[in-house]
Design a protein around this motif. Sequence first.
Motif, PDB file in Angstrom:
ATOM      1  N   LEU A   1      37.091  40.872  42.597  1.00 41.17           N
ATOM      2  CA  LEU A   1      36.582  41.945  41.753  1.00 41.17           C
ATOM      3  C   LEU A   1      37.471  42.080  40.530  1.00 41.17           C
ATOM      4  N   LEU A   2      36.863  42.435  39.400  1.00 44.85           N
ATOM      5  CA  LEU A   2      37.610  42.665  38.163  1.00 44.85           C
ATOM      6  C   LEU A   2      37.793  44.161  37.966  1.00 44.85           C
ATOM      7  N   PRO A   3      38.967  44.589  37.494  1.00 45.85           N
ATOM      8  CA  PRO A   3      39.236  46.032  37.399  1.00 45.85           C
ATOM      9  C   PRO A   3      38.373  46.779  36.384  1.00 45.85           C
ATOM     10  N   ASP A   4      37.850  46.096  35.370  1.00 44.38           N
ATOM     11  CA  ASP A   4      37.096  46.796  34.323  1.00 44.38           C
ATOM     12  C   ASP A   4      35.588  46.597  34.459  1.00 44.38           C
ATOM     13  N   GLN A   5      35.122  46.311  35.643  1.00 47.89           N
ATOM     14  CA  GLN A   5      33.714  46.005  35.880  1.00 47.89           C
ATOM     15  C   GLN A   5      33.106  47.012  36.856  1.00 47.89           C
TER      16      GLN A   5
ATOM     17  N   ILE B   1      39.507  48.388  49.785  1.00 38.70           N
ATOM     18  CA  ILE B   1      39.024  47.284  48.952  1.00 38.70           C
ATOM     19  C   ILE B   1      39.435  47.506  47.506  1.00 38.70           C
ATOM     20  N   ALA B   2      39.298  48.734  47.029  1.00 39.07           N
ATOM     21  CA  ALA B   2      39.717  49.058  45.665  1.00 39.07           C
ATOM     22  C   ALA B   2      41.212  48.795  45.490  1.00 39.07           C
ATOM     23  N   GLN B   3      41.992  49.154  46.488  1.00 40.06           N
ATOM     24  CA  GLN B   3      43.439  48.922  46.438  1.00 40.06           C
ATOM     25  C   GLN B   3      43.748  47.423  46.402  1.00 40.06           C
ATOM     26  N   ALA B   4      43.021  46.629  47.174  1.00 37.26           N
ATOM     27  CA  ALA B   4      43.267  45.182  47.242  1.00 37.26           C
ATOM     28  C   ALA B   4      43.079  44.513  45.876  1.00 37.26           C
ATOM     29  N   TYR B   5      42.097  44.993  45.094  1.00 36.27           N
ATOM     30  CA  TYR B   5      41.789  44.356  43.807  1.00 36.27           C
ATOM     31  C   TYR B   5      42.187  45.212  42.607  1.00 36.27           C
ATOM     32  N   LYS B   6      42.880  46.324  42.884  1.00 33.82           N
ATOM     33  CA  LYS B   6      43.326  47.232  41.820  1.00 33.82           C
ATOM     34  C   LYS B   6      42.151  47.670  40.931  1.00 33.82           C
ATOM     35  N   VAL B   7      41.097  48.120  41.622  1.00 39.96           N
ATOM     36  CA  VAL B   7      39.883  48.593  40.970  1.00 39.96           C
ATOM     37  C   VAL B   7      39.725  50.071  41.300  1.00 39.96           C
ATOM     38  N   ASP B   8      39.290  50.861  40.326  1.00 47.72           N
ATOM     39  CA  ASP B   8      38.988  52.269  40.575  1.00 47.72           C
ATOM     40  C   ASP B   8      37.693  52.323  41.382  1.00 47.72           C
ATOM     41  N   ASP B   9      37.720  52.949  42.545  1.00 43.92           N
ATOM     42  CA  ASP B   9      36.524  52.944  43.391  1.00 43.92           C
ATOM     43  C   ASP B   9      35.368  53.753  42.802  1.00 43.92           C
TER      44      ASP B   9
ATOM     45  N   LEU C   1      29.565  44.605  53.230  1.00 41.47           N
ATOM     46  CA  LEU C   1      29.589  45.079  51.844  1.00 41.47           C
ATOM     47  C   LEU C   1      29.450  43.881  50.918  1.00 41.47           C
ATOM     48  N   GLU C   2      28.410  43.899  50.088  1.00 43.19           N
ATOM     49  CA  GLU C   2      28.189  42.832  49.115  1.00 43.19           C
ATOM     50  C   GLU C   2      28.260  43.451  47.716  1.00 43.19           C
ATOM     51  N   PHE C   3      29.215  42.983  46.921  1.00 43.23           N
ATOM     52  CA  PHE C   3      29.478  43.535  45.599  1.00 43.23           C
ATOM     53  C   PHE C   3      28.807  42.672  44.536  1.00 43.23           C
ATOM     54  N   TYR C   4      27.925  43.280  43.745  1.00 48.57           N
ATOM     55  CA  TYR C   4      27.230  42.598  42.661  1.00 48.57           C
ATOM     56  C   TYR C   4      27.532  43.303  41.348  1.00 48.57           C
ATOM     57  N   THR C   5      27.615  42.549  40.275  1.00 52.43           N
ATOM     58  CA  THR C   5      27.724  43.159  38.956  1.00 52.43           C
ATOM     59  C   THR C   5      26.318  43.504  38.485  1.00 52.43           C
ATOM     60  N   PRO C   6      26.176  44.456  37.573  1.00 60.46           N
ATOM     61  CA  PRO C   6      24.839  44.732  37.023  1.00 60.46           C
ATOM     62  C   PRO C   6      24.226  43.473  36.392  1.00 60.46           C
ATOM     63  N   GLU C   7      25.056  42.606  35.852  1.00 56.45           N
ATOM     64  CA  GLU C   7      24.551  41.368  35.258  1.00 56.45           C
ATOM     65  C   GLU C   7      23.932  40.478  36.337  1.00 56.45           C
ATOM     66  N   ASP C   8      24.550  40.439  37.531  1.00 56.70           N
ATOM     67  CA  ASP C   8      23.980  39.678  38.641  1.00 56.70           C
ATOM     68  C   ASP C   8      22.596  40.215  38.998  1.00 56.70           C
TER      69      ASP C   8
END
Length: 142
Positions: free
Chosen positions: A59-63, A95-103, A123-130
Motif C-alpha cells: 500500500l502507498l501512504p498517499d493513496q 495493516i495501516a501501521q505495517a504500511y504507514k498509511v492513515d486508515d 481483505l482485498e485493497f483496491y485503488t479507485p483506479e483499479d
Amino acid sequence: MGVNNLISFPYPPSLTVRLPWPPFELSPNGRVHWAVKSKRTKVYRHDAMLLARCAKGSLLPDQDYIVLVTALPPNKNRRDRDNGQAAIKSGFDGIAQAYKVDDSRFHPFTMLGEARKGGDILLEFYTPEDMNAGSRDSVSAD
C-alpha cells in the motif's frame, strides 16, 4: 478477483490480507472488562500488522483504497455488519501501521461469505483506479 462471484474487478488487488476471525471480546456486543478488551485489541492489531507485512502486495501512504471485506464466519449464525466492522477495527489499524498509511484512507465494503471452520476475514485493497480500469480500457481515445 474477489473470493466470491458477486463482485469481480478487472485487476488484482494492491494487497490481499487474510486475518483470523476476531475474538468475541472485540465485538461491541462482547461487553467484557476493558483490560481484557485492551489486551485482545493489541494482540489482534499486532497479528494483523505481521500478516500484512507477509502478504503479497503493498500500500502507498498517499493513496485511497477501496477495501472489499469478505467475512467468512466460523458458523452459520446471523451477523450484524456494524458489529463485524467494529470488531476488525484493530485489524485495519495493524495493516495501516505495517504500511504507514492513515486508515482513514480505507473505504470498506463488507460482504458475508460462506461459513468455514475457525472463520476468516479476507481483505482485498483496491485503488479507485483499479475499480475504474475496466471502463477506461473500453473507451477509445480520439
